[in-house]
Motif scaffolding. Structure first.
Motif, PDB file in Angstrom:
ATOM      1  N   ILE A 116       0.879  -1.336  -0.024  1.00 44.90           N
ATOM      2  CA  ILE A 116      -0.084   0.123   0.012  1.00 44.90           C
ATOM      3  C   ILE A 116       0.912   1.039  -0.148  1.00 44.90           C
ATOM      4  CG2 ILE A 116      -1.750   1.332   1.458  1.00 44.90           C
ATOM      5  CD1 ILE A 116      -2.754  -1.350   2.443  1.00 44.90           C
ATOM      6  N   GLU A 117       1.826   1.483   0.891  1.00 46.38           N
ATOM      7  CA  GLU A 117       2.823   2.594   0.982  1.00 46.38           C
ATOM      8  C   GLU A 117       4.163   2.441   0.102  1.00 46.38           C
ATOM      9  OE1 GLU A 117       2.414   5.108   2.535  1.00 46.38           O
ATOM     10  OE2 GLU A 117       0.592   4.633   3.629  1.00 46.38           O
ATOM     11  N   TYR A 118       4.257   3.099  -0.800  1.00 46.95           N
ATOM     12  CA  TYR A 118       5.290   2.823  -1.893  1.00 46.95           C
ATOM     13  C   TYR A 118       6.110   4.057  -1.706  1.00 46.95           C
ATOM     14  CZ  TYR A 118       3.707  -0.892  -4.823  1.00 46.95           C
ATOM     15  OH  TYR A 118       3.359  -2.140  -5.113  1.00 46.95           O
ATOM     16  N   SER A 119       7.474   4.084  -1.726  1.00 50.16           N
ATOM     17  CA  SER A 119       8.479   4.988  -1.782  1.00 50.16           C
ATOM     18  C   SER A 119       9.588   4.854  -2.765  1.00 50.16           C
ATOM     19  CB  SER A 119       9.089   5.103  -0.195  1.00 50.16           C
ATOM     20  OG  SER A 119       9.772   3.751   0.093  1.00 50.16           O
ATOM     21  N   ARG A 120       9.828   6.182  -3.174  1.00 47.50           N
ATOM     22  CA  ARG A 120      10.904   6.160  -4.169  1.00 47.50           C
ATOM     23  C   ARG A 120      12.404   5.951  -3.273  1.00 47.50           C
ATOM     24  NH1 ARG A 120      10.916  10.158  -9.329  1.00 47.50           N
ATOM     25  NH2 ARG A 120      13.304  10.040  -9.786  1.00 47.50           N
ATOM     26  N   VAL A 121      13.022   4.842  -4.186  1.00 52.15           N
ATOM     27  CA  VAL A 121      14.216   4.529  -3.646  1.00 52.15           C
ATOM     28  C   VAL A 121      15.349   4.836  -4.401  1.00 52.15           C
ATOM     29  CG1 VAL A 121      13.066   2.839  -1.919  1.00 52.15           C
ATOM     30  CG2 VAL A 121      13.973   2.033  -4.246  1.00 52.15           C
ATOM     31  N   ALA A 122      15.187   5.067  -5.615  1.00 56.79           N
ATOM     32  CA  ALA A 122      16.384   5.251  -6.691  1.00 56.79           C
ATOM     33  C   ALA A 122      15.702   5.618  -8.122  1.00 56.79           C
ATOM     34  CB  ALA A 122      17.066   4.024  -6.947  1.00 56.79           C
ATOM     35  N   VAL A 123      16.581   5.730  -9.025  1.00 58.08           N
ATOM     36  CA  VAL A 123      16.302   5.934 -10.444  1.00 58.08           C
ATOM     37  C   VAL A 123      17.075   5.048 -11.289  1.00 58.08           C
ATOM     38  CG1 VAL A 123      15.226   8.370 -10.111  1.00 58.08           C
ATOM     39  CG2 VAL A 123      17.808   7.770 -10.661  1.00 58.08           C
ATOM     40  N   GLU A 124      16.578   4.537 -12.412  1.00 61.05           N
ATOM     41  CA  GLU A 124      17.155   3.777 -13.405  1.00 61.05           C
ATOM     42  C   GLU A 124      16.841   3.932 -14.500  1.00 61.05           C
ATOM     43  OE1 GLU A 124      16.093  -0.304 -12.360  1.00 61.05           O
ATOM     44  OE2 GLU A 124      13.987   0.147 -13.123  1.00 61.05           O
ATOM     45  N   VAL A 125      17.848   3.574 -15.624  1.00 58.34           N
ATOM     46  CA  VAL A 125      17.244   3.874 -16.942  1.00 58.34           C
ATOM     47  C   VAL A 125      16.692   2.507 -17.492  1.00 58.34           C
ATOM     48  CG1 VAL A 125      18.214   4.008 -19.250  1.00 58.34           C
ATOM     49  CG2 VAL A 125      18.988   5.369 -17.613  1.00 58.34           C
ATOM     50  N   VAL A 126      15.264   2.475 -18.271  1.00 61.53           N
ATOM     51  CA  VAL A 126      14.684   1.620 -18.410  1.00 61.53           C
ATOM     52  C   VAL A 126      14.407   1.452 -20.184  1.00 61.53           C
ATOM     53  CG1 VAL A 126      13.164   1.369 -16.394  1.00 61.53           C
ATOM     54  CG2 VAL A 126      12.383   2.755 -18.132  1.00 61.53           C
ATOM     55  N   GLU A 127      14.509   0.435 -20.694  1.00 66.58           N
ATOM     56  CA  GLU A 127      14.362   0.170 -22.096  1.00 66.58           C
ATOM     57  C   GLU A 127      13.063   0.519 -22.414  1.00 66.58           C
ATOM     58  OE1 GLU A 127      17.204  -0.152 -23.946  1.00 66.58           O
ATOM     59  OE2 GLU A 127      18.431  -0.102 -22.078  1.00 66.58           O
ATOM     60  N   TYR A 128      12.320   1.355 -22.245  1.00 66.60           N
ATOM     61  CA  TYR A 128      10.880   1.734 -22.883  1.00 66.60           C
ATOM     62  C   TYR A 128      10.806   3.234 -22.598  1.00 66.60           C
ATOM     63  CZ  TYR A 128       9.438   0.894 -18.020  1.00 66.60           C
ATOM     64  OH  TYR A 128       9.428   0.983 -16.754  1.00 66.60           O
ATOM     65  N   THR A 129       9.696   3.978 -23.437  1.00 67.75           N
ATOM     66  CA  THR A 129       9.325   5.123 -23.151  1.00 67.75           C
ATOM     67  C   THR A 129       8.255   5.372 -22.452  1.00 67.75           C
ATOM     68  OG1 THR A 129       8.616   5.273 -25.404  1.00 67.75           O
ATOM     69  CG2 THR A 129      11.171   5.916 -25.038  1.00 67.75           C
ATOM     70  N   LYS A 130       7.756   6.616 -22.062  1.00 70.28           N
ATOM     71  CA  LYS A 130       6.718   7.071 -21.305  1.00 70.28           C
ATOM     72  C   LYS A 130       5.310   6.492 -22.202  1.00 70.28           C
ATOM     73  CE  LYS A 130       3.879  10.744 -19.308  1.00 70.28           C
ATOM     74  NZ  LYS A 130       3.998  12.005 -18.629  1.00 70.28           N
ATOM     75  N   SER A 131       5.220   7.047 -23.431  1.00 76.23           N
ATOM     76  CA  SER A 131       4.299   7.160 -24.285  1.00 76.23           C
ATOM     77  C   SER A 131       4.088   5.807 -24.927  1.00 76.23           C
ATOM     78  CB  SER A 131       4.443   7.920 -25.471  1.00 76.23           C
ATOM     79  OG  SER A 131       3.301   7.686 -26.399  1.00 76.23           O
ATOM     80  N   GLU A 132       2.691   5.258 -25.186  1.00 73.80           N
ATOM     81  CA  GLU A 132       2.347   4.001 -25.744  1.00 73.80           C
ATOM     82  C   GLU A 132       2.634   4.179 -27.224  1.00 73.80           C
ATOM     83  OE1 GLU A 132      -1.389   2.289 -24.966  1.00 73.80           O
ATOM     84  OE2 GLU A 132      -1.098   2.595 -22.777  1.00 73.80           O
ATOM     85  N   ALA A 133       3.025   5.341 -27.736  1.00 79.94           N
ATOM     86  CA  ALA A 133       3.324   5.435 -28.997  1.00 79.94           C
ATOM     87  C   ALA A 133       4.667   4.901 -29.273  1.00 79.94           C
ATOM     88  CB  ALA A 133       3.523   7.012 -29.372  1.00 79.94           C
ATOM     89  N   GLY A 134       5.319   4.495 -28.326  1.00 81.15           N
ATOM     90  CA  GLY A 134       6.738   3.656 -28.307  1.00 81.15           C
ATOM     91  C   GLY A 134       7.792   4.496 -28.747  1.00 81.15           C
ATOM     92  N   GLU A 135       8.897   3.768 -29.304  1.00 76.32           N
ATOM     93  CA  GLU A 135      10.207   4.237 -29.907  1.00 76.32           C
ATOM     94  C   GLU A 135       9.850   5.199 -31.117  1.00 76.32           C
ATOM     95  OE1 GLU A 135      12.636   1.150 -30.975  1.00 76.32           O
ATOM     96  OE2 GLU A 135      12.509   0.230 -28.807  1.00 76.32           O
ATOM     97  N   ARG A 136      10.858   6.072 -31.137  1.00 76.50           N
ATOM     98  CA  ARG A 136      10.480   7.116 -32.290  1.00 76.50           C
ATOM     99  C   ARG A 136      11.978   7.667 -32.613  1.00 76.50           C
ATOM    100  NH1 ARG A 136       9.648   9.727 -27.510  1.00 76.50           N
ATOM    101  NH2 ARG A 136      10.264  11.986 -27.294  1.00 76.50           N
ATOM    102  N   ARG A 137      11.790   8.281 -33.792  1.00 76.65           N
ATOM    103  CA  ARG A 137      12.853   8.959 -34.389  1.00 76.65           C
ATOM    104  C   ARG A 137      12.852  10.303 -34.635  1.00 76.65           C
ATOM    105  NH1 ARG A 137      16.617   6.265 -39.368  1.00 76.65           N
ATOM    106  NH2 ARG A 137      17.221   5.369 -37.540  1.00 76.65           N
ATOM    107  N   ILE A 138      13.912  11.228 -34.131  1.00 70.65           N
ATOM    108  CA  ILE A 138      13.935  12.574 -33.929  1.00 70.65           C
ATOM    109  C   ILE A 138      14.897  13.186 -34.915  1.00 70.65           C
ATOM    110  CG2 ILE A 138      14.446  14.483 -32.692  1.00 70.65           C
ATOM    111  CD1 ILE A 138      13.223  13.288 -30.534  1.00 70.65           C
ATOM    112  N   ILE A 139      14.699  14.192 -35.732  1.00 72.21           N
ATOM    113  CA  ILE A 139      15.627  14.832 -36.580  1.00 72.21           C
ATOM    114  C   ILE A 139      16.356  16.053 -35.882  1.00 72.21           C
ATOM    115  CG2 ILE A 139      16.244  16.031 -38.468  1.00 72.21           C
ATOM    116  CD1 ILE A 139      13.534  14.912 -39.676  1.00 72.21           C
ATOM    117  N   ILE A 140      17.689  15.703 -35.715  1.00 74.34           N
ATOM    118  CA  ILE A 140      18.586  16.874 -34.944  1.00 74.34           C
ATOM    119  C   ILE A 140      18.865  17.833 -36.043  1.00 74.34           C
ATOM    120  CG2 ILE A 140      20.594  17.184 -33.344  1.00 74.34           C
ATOM    121  CD1 ILE A 140      20.423  14.066 -33.016  1.00 74.34           C
ATOM    122  N   PRO A 141      18.450  19.172 -35.503  1.00 75.76           N
ATOM    123  CA  PRO A 141      18.804  20.242 -36.408  1.00 75.76           C
ATOM    124  C   PRO A 141      20.276  20.643 -36.176  1.00 75.76           C
ATOM    125  CG  PRO A 141      17.674  21.171 -34.473  1.00 75.76           C
ATOM    126  CD  PRO A 141      17.520  19.712 -34.365  1.00 75.76           C
TER     127      PRO A 141
END
Length: 462
Positions: free
Chosen positions: A308-333
């Motif tokens: 029931i009680e959750y606490s933030r203990v750390a951060v980590e890099v995960v192999e997915y993104t927030k959006s359900e749109a998933g991975e995407r490609r960006i053009i860098i100017p």
């Protein structure tokens, strides 16, 4: 009744009867049964065939004939690989019998479970449902949000102590509308709040605790939802002048410590519009030419001792993104690529090439480090501090201002729907003076003679 006696010996129950005396259908069926006009065995056979067809149509696995001459399929079995158990029979009918028998036994077990759990409440099934949800997501932050909503909207209320099998459509309807009014909820807040009720009852139905999830029939009057006002653009995006000042401030900060690329992360965000957690999770090999593939992010790690009680203990890099749109490609100017090349040069000098683009001794920098730098720059410049996420809004608003196609912007931002792009990320970045100049340029018609400068106008009565 002589006309009826001339009918064939088998009567389809679904037929409509037109009789001058207007005898109702029940009377006709009663008469047919008493006079052996209906072949009950035939009717029973038809019903069984219909049930059989219905169950086979719901069977989620393919049924096929293999090269070995046998008919094959699967049955769900959580103890087996991929949660399925292979079955095969020489005859198709025998295979179908196995499938039908499996679902008949499952239905019976569900009914028995329902009878044995008549007093279960929402409070009883919530921990079980939460554990079930935890198996279907990698994001502990999502489970944390659910527990936050549970404590805010459910704990201490009477609804969680009522046996769920006694819920009625009217009682759930009253609860839903009361929650909207009591908490003055927006539509989005209501959907988040009610998700626990809706999905918990879905789970309860699936395991046989209840026969039907009545909450799916509840529809709140949309007029009751609190309207969300568009936020002041001054709090949501950086103006062109503010962006220029921040870029210069970040560059000066980097010049003071050429081994620390955190200031450059602030700069790059203005050119690629990534979420803050995505920016710090970029790896050098995600960049190919001037294309950047976004495929991971920084995420909070939450732990619980009681579920029931959750606490933030750390951060980590995960192999997915927030959006359900998933991975995407960006053009860098071009300017963004300049920043990338400088960062890569620093990494080469520090012998940390090939890993995370923004790193400290090979480990990714934290999102909080970027946020702190941005706040520091704003305070030093005397401008209103807006979070790193507002840089993302600035990026998207800039693309909209420059007339880039909205579908392209949506894809670059990683949004599933352009309504999200327009509704939450479109703000005017211009200052009041710039807006005045734009209006002046857009609305004043220079070639209309009566508005010529230096003319004196007098209006005389006839």
């Amino acid at each position: 009744m002589s006309a009826l006696l001339n009918k064939p010996t088998i009567i389809n129950i679904g037929d409509e009867f037109t009789i001058e005396e207007k005898i109702n259908q029940t009377e006709i069926l009663q008469y047919a049964l008493e006079n052996n006009i209906i072949d009950l065995s035939y009717v029973q056979e038809k019903i069984e065939m219909a049930k059989r067809k219905e169950l086979l149509e719901k069977h989620p696995y393919k049924i096929w004939e293999g090269k070995d001459g046998y008919w094959h399929s699967y049955l769900f079995d959580e103890t087996k690989a991929k949660n399925r158990r292979p079955i095969k029979k020489k005859r198709l009918e025998d295979l179908e019998d196995v499938i039908i028998d499996y679902y008949n036994r499952q239905q019976k077990e569900n009914k028995d479970t329902y009878k044995d759990n008549l007093d279960l409440t929402l409070k009883d099934i919530y921990p079980e449902w939460l554990k079930y949800k935890g198996l279907h997501t990698k994001a502990s932050s999502y489970i944390k949000r659910l527990t936050t909503d549970w404590k805010k909207y459910y704990v201490g209320t009477t609804i969680i102590d009522i046996p769920i099998n006694t819920f009625t459509k009217s009682s759930l309807d009253m609860w839903a509308h009361s929650m909207v009014k009591d908490f003055d909820l927006t539509k989005k807040q209501y959907m988040n709040m009610s998700h626990i009720m809706r999905d918990s009852l879905n789970y309860a139905e699936s395991v046989g605790y209840i026969e039907e999830n009545l909450f799916l029939k509840i529809h709140v009057n949309p007029k009751l939802f609190r309207k969300v006002k568009k936020k002041d653009p001054r709090t949501q995006v950086y103006t062109e002048e503010e962006q220029k000042l921040i870029l210069e401030e970040a560059w000066a900060d980097f010049q003071s410590n050429l081994d620390d690329t955190t200031p450059l992360a602030v700069m790059l965000a203005f050119f690629i519009g990534t979420r803050p957690g995505e920016t710090v999770a970029i790896k050098e090999n995600d960049i190919n030419g001037n294309f950047l593939d976004i495929q991971r992010m920084e995420s909070g790690v939450f732990e619980t001792k009681d579920g029931i009680e959750y606490s933030r203990v750390a951060v980590e890099v995960v192999e997915y993104t927030k959006s359900e749109a998933g991975e995407r490609r960006i053009i860098i100017p071009t300017h963004g690529m300049k920043v990338v090349e400088i960062v890569k040069e620093v990494n080469r000098r520090n012998h940390t090439s090939g890993g995370y683009l923004f790193n400290k001794e090979g480990k990714p920098i934290k999102e909080t480090a970027v946020s702190w730098r941005l706040e520091k720059y704003c305070k030093h410049l005397g401008i209103l501090h807006k979070s790193p996420h507002k840089i993302r809004k600035t990026y998207i608003s800039t693309l909209i201002d420059d007339g880039i196609n909205i579908d392209t912007i949506r894809r670059l931002a990683g949004h599933e729907d352009e309504r999200t792009t327009y509704g939450s990320y479109c703000y005017d970045r211009h200052s009041s003076k710039q807006i005045e100049a734009q209006l002046e340029n857009a609305l004043c018609m220079k070639e209309v003679s009566i508005f010529d400068n230096g003319e004196n106008y007098t209006v005389q009565r006839a």
